[in-house]
Design an enzyme around this catalytic site. Structure first.
Site, PDB file in Angstrom:
ATOM      1  N   ASN A  88      47.595 134.864 -69.428  1.00 24.60           N
ATOM      2  CA  ASN A  88      47.976 133.905 -70.462  1.00 24.60           C
ATOM      3  C   ASN A  88      48.350 132.537 -69.904  1.00 24.60           C
ATOM      4  O   ASN A  88      48.165 131.529 -70.581  1.00 24.60           O
ATOM      5  CB  ASN A  88      49.158 134.507 -71.246  1.00 24.60           C
ATOM      6  CG  ASN A  88      49.878 133.480 -72.074  1.00 24.60           C
ATOM      7  OD1 ASN A  88      49.411 133.070 -73.130  1.00 24.60           O
ATOM      8  ND2 ASN A  88      51.044 133.032 -71.590  1.00 24.60           N
ATOM      9  N   TYR A 154      39.913 120.143 -70.555  1.00 22.68           N
ATOM     10  CA  TYR A 154      40.557 121.354 -71.089  1.00 22.68           C
ATOM     11  C   TYR A 154      39.484 122.290 -71.650  1.00 22.68           C
ATOM     12  O   TYR A 154      39.497 123.496 -71.368  1.00 22.68           O
ATOM     13  CB  TYR A 154      41.597 120.997 -72.168  1.00 22.68           C
ATOM     14  CG  TYR A 154      42.223 122.245 -72.773  1.00 22.68           C
ATOM     15  CD1 TYR A 154      43.084 123.048 -72.026  1.00 22.68           C
ATOM     16  CD2 TYR A 154      41.917 122.650 -74.066  1.00 22.68           C
ATOM     17  CE1 TYR A 154      43.630 124.219 -72.552  1.00 22.68           C
ATOM     18  CE2 TYR A 154      42.466 123.817 -74.602  1.00 22.68           C
ATOM     19  CZ  TYR A 154      43.324 124.598 -73.841  1.00 22.68           C
ATOM     20  OH  TYR A 154      43.855 125.755 -74.368  1.00 22.68           O
ATOM     21  N   THR A 189      53.331 126.249 -80.329  1.00 21.29           N
ATOM     22  CA  THR A 189      54.113 126.654 -79.142  1.00 21.29           C
ATOM     23  C   THR A 189      54.530 125.355 -78.446  1.00 21.29           C
ATOM     24  O   THR A 189      54.494 124.303 -79.061  1.00 21.29           O
ATOM     25  CB  THR A 189      53.223 127.479 -78.177  1.00 21.29           C
ATOM     26  OG1 THR A 189      52.144 126.632 -77.749  1.00 21.29           O
ATOM     27  CG2 THR A 189      52.652 128.731 -78.840  1.00 21.29           C
ATOM     28  N   GLU A 190      54.819 125.446 -77.163  1.00 23.43           N
ATOM     29  CA  GLU A 190      55.103 124.218 -76.412  1.00 23.43           C
ATOM     30  C   GLU A 190      53.809 123.545 -75.923  1.00 23.43           C
ATOM     31  O   GLU A 190      53.844 122.552 -75.202  1.00 23.43           O
ATOM     32  CB  GLU A 190      56.017 124.539 -75.223  1.00 23.43           C
ATOM     33  CG  GLU A 190      57.400 124.976 -75.673  1.00 23.43           C
ATOM     34  CD  GLU A 190      58.301 125.426 -74.531  1.00 23.43           C
ATOM     35  OE1 GLU A 190      57.996 125.125 -73.361  1.00 23.43           O
ATOM     36  OE2 GLU A 190      59.305 126.092 -74.816  1.00 23.43           O
TER      37      GLU A 190
END
Ligand code: NDP
Ligand code: 8X3
Length: 254
Positions: A88, A154, A189-190
């Site tokens: 993850n 990314y 999320t962050e």
């Protein structure tokens, strides 16, 4: 649902978001948890929440191959047999056109999302193959299916995760080791805070006017994949918020 008693699960990037939710979900199903990430104090807090008897944690930066190998090799004997690996740990940095992209951001994404995932897999897979059973769950992304503007590097790292998941499926067939990639769209999320280097306003805007996925939604999917009978292998699962059709097509409320 099949319970996971006596099953050992290694979650990388367990200090936040999807990794932390996976730790909770697998713990609720009865698994023993190996948790790692760079932020030690968060690992300690998580271990305390989950109950220290069924948890072993260690600080690890997945970008460092020797540290990864050493961490796996030096696990206490009762923690050595990893049944499920949740790959993850990952991040995005920046959202810039490729012609003005930040080289440090690129290095960090490639080193973490691609090389880190490879280092951990390479350290864990031989044991799984030797025992004739195991399951690797890679957290990919819809960014590994479709490139979006300024997503360039990314997206490339998540296309690499998709290719590596397929490569693992081909190379490990017949060994008893199952490979799954779970590919989410927008999960709050962050992640966006990290992508925008701590800019809260930009991070919050990503989820404005929609109900995004929660990290628990993704953990629930991981648990589903991990609890199928041994003859069933979920190769790939794409999860999106209902308001999202693709990385760029998102229906927002005003
Ligand atoms: P978070 O930022 O909340 O969590 C990321 C986790 O990765 C943290 O626990 C962090 O731990 C860990 N991590 C980052 N770099 C390293 C490193 N070098 N070594 C070890 N651990 C590291 O984001 P998410 O939970 O959203 O992200 C988890 C995964 O999900 C990532 O692979 C991401 O690409 C993917 N994903 C996220 C989506 C989203 O919209 N949120 C959608 C699709 C996929 P620490 O900083 O303590 O090391
Ligand atoms: C995270 C989802 O669309 O921001 O992987 O790339 S997206």
């Amino acid at each position: 649902m099949q319970q996971l008693h006596d099953i050992t699960v290694l979650v990388t990037g367990a200090t936040s978001g999807i990794g932390a939710s996976c730790a909770h979900a697998f713990a609720r199903a009865g698994a023993r948890l190996l948790l790692c990430g760079r932020r030690t104090e968060r690992l300690e807090a998580l271990a305390e929440e989950l109950g220290s008897a069924g948890v072993h944690h260690f600080t690890l930066d997945v970008r460092h191959q020797a540290a990864v190998q050493n961490a796996i090799d030096s696990l206490p004997p009762e923690w050595k047999a990893i049944d499920i690996l949740v790959n993850n740990a990952g991040l995005s940095r920046g959202l810039d056109p490729i012609q003005s992209g930040n080289l440090e951001d690129w290095e960090e994404m490639i080193d973490t999302n691609v090389k880190g995932l490879l280092y951990v897999s390479r350290a864990v897979l031989p044991g799984m193959v030797k025992r004739g059973r195991g399951h690797v769950i890679n957290i990919g992304s819809i960014a590994g299916h479709e490139v979006y503007p300024n997503g360039n590097v990314y997206c490339a790292t998540k296309f690499a995760v998709a290719a590596l998941s397929k490569g693992m499926q081909l190379d490990l067939v017949g060994t008893g080791v199952r490979i799954t990639t779970i590919d989410p769209g927008m999960v709050e999320t962050e992640f966006s805070l990290v992508r925008f280097h701590g800019n809260t306003e930009r991070a919050e805007a990503v989820y404005h006017g929609i109900t995004p996925l929660t990290p628990d939604d993704v953990a629930d999917a991981a648990l589903y994949c991990a609890t199928r009978p041994p003859h069933v292998s979920v190769h790939e699962m794409i999860l999106m918020p209902s308001a999202q059709a693709s990385p760029t097509v998102v229906k927002r409320n005003a």
